[in-house]
Write a protein that holds these residues in place. Structure first.
Motif, PDB file in Angstrom:
ATOM      1  N   PHE A 150      12.747 -29.067 -24.245  1.00  0.00           N
ATOM      2  CA  PHE A 150      14.000 -29.346 -23.546  1.00  0.00           C
ATOM      3  C   PHE A 150      14.513 -30.745 -23.871  1.00  0.00           C
ATOM      4  CE2 PHE A 150      15.906 -31.413 -19.853  1.00  0.00           C
ATOM      5  CZ  PHE A 150      16.766 -30.474 -19.326  1.00  0.00           C
ATOM      6  N   ASN A 151      15.835 -30.918 -24.040  1.00  0.00           N
ATOM      7  CA  ASN A 151      16.382 -32.271 -23.956  1.00  0.00           C
ATOM      8  C   ASN A 151      17.635 -32.302 -23.085  1.00  0.00           C
ATOM      9  OD1 ASN A 151      18.785 -32.056 -25.433  1.00  0.00           O
ATOM     10  ND2 ASN A 151      17.821 -32.654 -27.338  1.00  0.00           N
ATOM     11  N   LEU A 152      17.917 -33.499 -22.587  1.00  0.00           N
ATOM     12  CA  LEU A 152      19.000 -33.636 -21.603  1.00  0.00           C
ATOM     13  C   LEU A 152      20.386 -33.477 -22.216  1.00  0.00           C
ATOM     14  CD1 LEU A 152      18.208 -36.498 -19.053  1.00  0.00           C
ATOM     15  CD2 LEU A 152      18.839 -34.152 -18.538  1.00  0.00           C
ATOM     16  N   GLU A 153      20.642 -34.128 -23.349  1.00  0.00           N
ATOM     17  CA  GLU A 153      22.024 -34.184 -23.837  1.00  0.00           C
ATOM     18  C   GLU A 153      22.556 -32.803 -24.221  1.00  0.00           C
ATOM     19  OE1 GLU A 153      19.478 -35.777 -25.199  1.00  0.00           O
ATOM     20  OE2 GLU A 153      19.361 -35.394 -27.355  1.00  0.00           O
ATOM     21  N   ASP A 174      19.920 -18.975 -13.846  1.00  0.00           N
ATOM     22  CA  ASP A 174      19.474 -20.221 -13.201  1.00  0.00           C
ATOM     23  C   ASP A 174      19.648 -21.443 -14.101  1.00  0.00           C
ATOM     24  OD1 ASP A 174      18.757 -18.795 -10.976  1.00  0.00           O
ATOM     25  OD2 ASP A 174      16.689 -19.510 -10.915  1.00  0.00           O
ATOM     26  N   SER A 175      19.424 -21.265 -15.390  1.00  0.00           N
ATOM     27  CA  SER A 175      19.542 -22.443 -16.262  1.00  0.00           C
ATOM     28  C   SER A 175      21.003 -22.857 -16.399  1.00  0.00           C
ATOM     29  CB  SER A 175      18.891 -22.204 -17.634  1.00  0.00           C
ATOM     30  OG  SER A 175      19.169 -20.931 -18.118  1.00  0.00           O
ATOM     31  N   THR A 177      23.187 -22.661 -13.884  1.00  0.00           N
ATOM     32  CA  THR A 177      23.423 -23.394 -12.636  1.00  0.00           C
ATOM     33  C   THR A 177      22.866 -24.806 -12.732  1.00  0.00           C
ATOM     34  OG1 THR A 177      23.314 -21.331 -11.388  1.00  0.00           O
ATOM     35  CG2 THR A 177      22.956 -23.358 -10.145  1.00  0.00           C
ATOM     36  N   ALA A 178      21.654 -24.925 -13.227  1.00  0.00           N
ATOM     37  CA  ALA A 178      21.033 -26.249 -13.362  1.00  0.00           C
ATOM     38  C   ALA A 178      21.816 -27.120 -14.339  1.00  0.00           C
ATOM     39  CB  ALA A 178      19.581 -26.105 -13.826  1.00  0.00           C
ATOM     40  N   ASP A 181      25.029 -28.396 -12.775  1.00  0.00           N
ATOM     41  CA  ASP A 181      24.806 -29.457 -11.781  1.00  0.00           C
ATOM     42  C   ASP A 181      24.441 -30.784 -12.456  1.00  0.00           C
ATOM     43  OD1 ASP A 181      25.520 -28.016  -9.598  1.00  0.00           O
ATOM     44  OD2 ASP A 181      23.495 -27.454  -9.023  1.00  0.00           O
ATOM     45  N   LEU A 182      23.665 -30.727 -13.519  1.00  0.00           N
ATOM     46  CA  LEU A 182      23.326 -31.959 -14.248  1.00  0.00           C
ATOM     47  C   LEU A 182      24.578 -32.549 -14.904  1.00  0.00           C
ATOM     48  CD1 LEU A 182      19.929 -30.807 -15.789  1.00  0.00           C
ATOM     49  CD2 LEU A 182      20.230 -32.564 -14.023  1.00  0.00           C
ATOM     50  N   LEU A 185      26.656 -34.394 -12.401  1.00  0.00           N
ATOM     51  CA  LEU A 185      26.079 -35.714 -12.123  1.00  0.00           C
ATOM     52  C   LEU A 185      26.426 -36.721 -13.208  1.00  0.00           C
ATOM     53  CD1 LEU A 185      22.340 -35.124 -11.058  1.00  0.00           C
ATOM     54  CD2 LEU A 185      24.172 -36.084  -9.654  1.00  0.00           C
ATOM     55  N   TYR A 193      24.216 -41.788 -18.479  1.00  0.00           N
ATOM     56  CA  TYR A 193      23.258 -40.738 -18.119  1.00  0.00           C
ATOM     57  C   TYR A 193      22.336 -40.396 -19.281  1.00  0.00           C
ATOM     58  CZ  TYR A 193      21.272 -36.858 -15.601  1.00  0.00           C
ATOM     59  OH  TYR A 193      20.384 -36.034 -14.962  1.00  0.00           O
ATOM     60  N   LYS A 196      19.208 -42.323 -20.104  1.00  0.00           N
ATOM     61  CA  LYS A 196      17.943 -42.059 -19.419  1.00  0.00           C
ATOM     62  C   LYS A 196      16.975 -41.234 -20.272  1.00  0.00           C
ATOM     63  CE  LYS A 196      19.177 -40.172 -15.278  1.00  0.00           C
ATOM     64  NZ  LYS A 196      18.878 -39.897 -13.844  1.00  0.00           N
ATOM     65  N   THR A 197      17.488 -40.649 -21.359  1.00  0.00           N
ATOM     66  CA  THR A 197      16.652 -39.661 -22.051  1.00  0.00           C
ATOM     67  C   THR A 197      15.670 -40.324 -22.992  1.00  0.00           C
ATOM     68  OG1 THR A 197      17.987 -39.360 -24.033  1.00  0.00           O
ATOM     69  CG2 THR A 197      18.678 -38.172 -22.078  1.00  0.00           C
TER      70      THR A 197
ATOM     71  N   PHE B 150      13.403 -19.912 -17.506  1.00  0.00           N
ATOM     72  CA  PHE B 150      13.578 -20.977 -16.525  1.00  0.00           C
ATOM     73  C   PHE B 150      13.945 -20.416 -15.154  1.00  0.00           C
ATOM     74  CE2 PHE B 150      16.664 -23.632 -14.290  1.00  0.00           C
ATOM     75  CZ  PHE B 150      16.150 -24.908 -14.381  1.00  0.00           C
ATOM     76  N   ASP B 174      12.270 -35.698 -20.762  1.00  0.00           N
ATOM     77  CA  ASP B 174      13.619 -35.308 -20.332  1.00  0.00           C
ATOM     78  C   ASP B 174      13.609 -34.241 -19.247  1.00  0.00           C
ATOM     79  OD1 ASP B 174      14.674 -37.080 -22.135  1.00  0.00           O
ATOM     80  OD2 ASP B 174      15.959 -35.608 -23.140  1.00  0.00           O
ATOM     81  N   LEU B 182      17.742 -32.710 -10.129  1.00  0.00           N
ATOM     82  CA  LEU B 182      18.068 -31.458  -9.429  1.00  0.00           C
ATOM     83  C   LEU B 182      17.441 -31.459  -8.027  1.00  0.00           C
ATOM     84  CD1 LEU B 182      17.649 -28.985 -12.417  1.00  0.00           C
ATOM     85  CD2 LEU B 182      19.809 -29.554 -11.265  1.00  0.00           C
TER      86      LEU B 182
END
Lengths: 236, 236
Positions: A150-153, A174-175, A177-178, A181-182, A185, A193, A196-197, B150, B174, B182
């Motif tokens: 996984f990575n954030l960007e 679900d992924s 939705t997540a 939401d990320l 933020l 943001y 942070k990675t 996930f 990450d 979350l």
């Protein structure tokens, strides 16, 4: 008719998804898919994603050869995946053969069974979303991640797409939705943001902070790279 | 010495992680690891996680046999993975053989190479975090997910652990950063947030909303189930 949006968080999970009726959006924000979008916008005739450095090296003359591993240009190659190598002056009318650590792997994994494979980045966010809304297909947002993790960007960009599409009668997994939401933020300051990675830290160490900033520009290009056979070309 | 926290978002990715110096916390909030924590707290002598329904069925007499697939108790079994089957009156002094759709798969994937495997849920959140802080080991938070994909509720719990540990000189990957963010979005109303998940919708359809509420109780138990050989027993 209700359609599905699913976010596949790494290429290692792609076999869990039925892609036969899906448009797959391949996402590798730092930096492969940002550079591909920029190169196609700047008139590259085609970009050919290949899996290995050897495959890239063996391509015929007349192509630009681009190879990146672990964030660096591979020795002996014209260039890697910095977006600044994909300006009009360098790529217009040219065919580029490209291999990268994560992005080309994701493209090659998805092309086996997908209805269609397109390329997304913050550069062409709105263009991608408008196309998906019009297409009325299921959508799989495939994050290239980092070496199958996984990575954030990439997830943030997936979330940006989910956010634009969710009003249009899609079912979200679900992924999705997540990811949305990320993105919510992060959206007011993507640079802070993504700072942070762990990946961003690695890229900073490579001295390519300007690349990172460039890849976080939103809606600076209009074209959508699409896979036709083994080549990425401009859609439409 | 700096240690690592990593969140493995599904068991399908566990082979990407070096577990040899890591405590692996297996997480299947709805409902396997919540029920395991509750059962061990209530005096179950051991819980034996097995991969298949047949393996479960073939276990010797004297054990309670528990089998769940797709959220339902498998026909012919004493019970499945509802926490209300794991009260003191039902399980004290007993050994339970358990197979579930996701949780037991995650346990069996991690036990091959991990330094130690423990079981986490919101029920024993603080106990797990206190143990990890004292142990001074790398931590891998393994989300059982749903059929190798996930899911949100397991990721939220991983984020809750990250949130407690991050002040203690851990390096976050990450997925840890994402999980924590979350969790911070969700923590004031876990029930409302997990109500957004596709899995929660499925569980509602199974008529087990009371189970869901129960699994979102925080810090109601103190014991930590730990894998010794093939058995989960009470740590310490």
């Amino acid at each position: 008719m209700q359609k599905n949006i699913q976010v596949c968080l790494t290429p290692a999970l792609i076999s869990l998804y039925d892609l036969s009726n899906s448009i797959v959006v391949v996402i590798d924000i730092f930096r492969a898919t940002s550079s591909i979008c920029y190169g196609i916008e700047n008139g590259a005739e085609a970009i050919i994603p290949v899996a290995t450095v050897d495959e890239c090296r063996n391509y015929g003359r007349g192509c630009l050869l681009a190879a990146e591993r672990d964030g660096k240009v591979v020795e002996g190659f014209d260039f890697g995946n910095s977006p600044f190598s994909y300006t009009a002056e360098k790529v217009a009318g040219k065919t580029i053969v490209l291999t990268t650590t994560n992005g080309t792997h994701a493209i090659n994994e998805s092309k086996k069974t997908a209805y269609q494979v397109i390329i997304g980045s913050f550069l062409n966010l709105d263009a991608v979303c408008d196309y998906l809304k019009a297409a009325q297909k299921d959508v799989v947002l495939l994050c290239a991640g980092w070496k199958n993790k996984f990575n954030l960007e990439d997830t943030l960009f997936a979330g940006a797409v989910v956010h634009q599409l969710k009003g249009e009668d899609y079912f979200l997994d679900d992924s999705s939705t997540a990811a949305e939401d990320l993105y919510l933020l992060a959206k007011d300051d993507l640079k802070a943001y993504t700072g942070k990675t762990s990946h961003s830290e690695r890229l900073k160490n490579l001295g390519i902070e300007k690349d990172i900033e460039f890849c976080l520009n939103v809606n600076t290009t209009q074209s959508i790279p699409v896979l036709k056979g083994d080549k990425l070309v401009r859609l439409g």
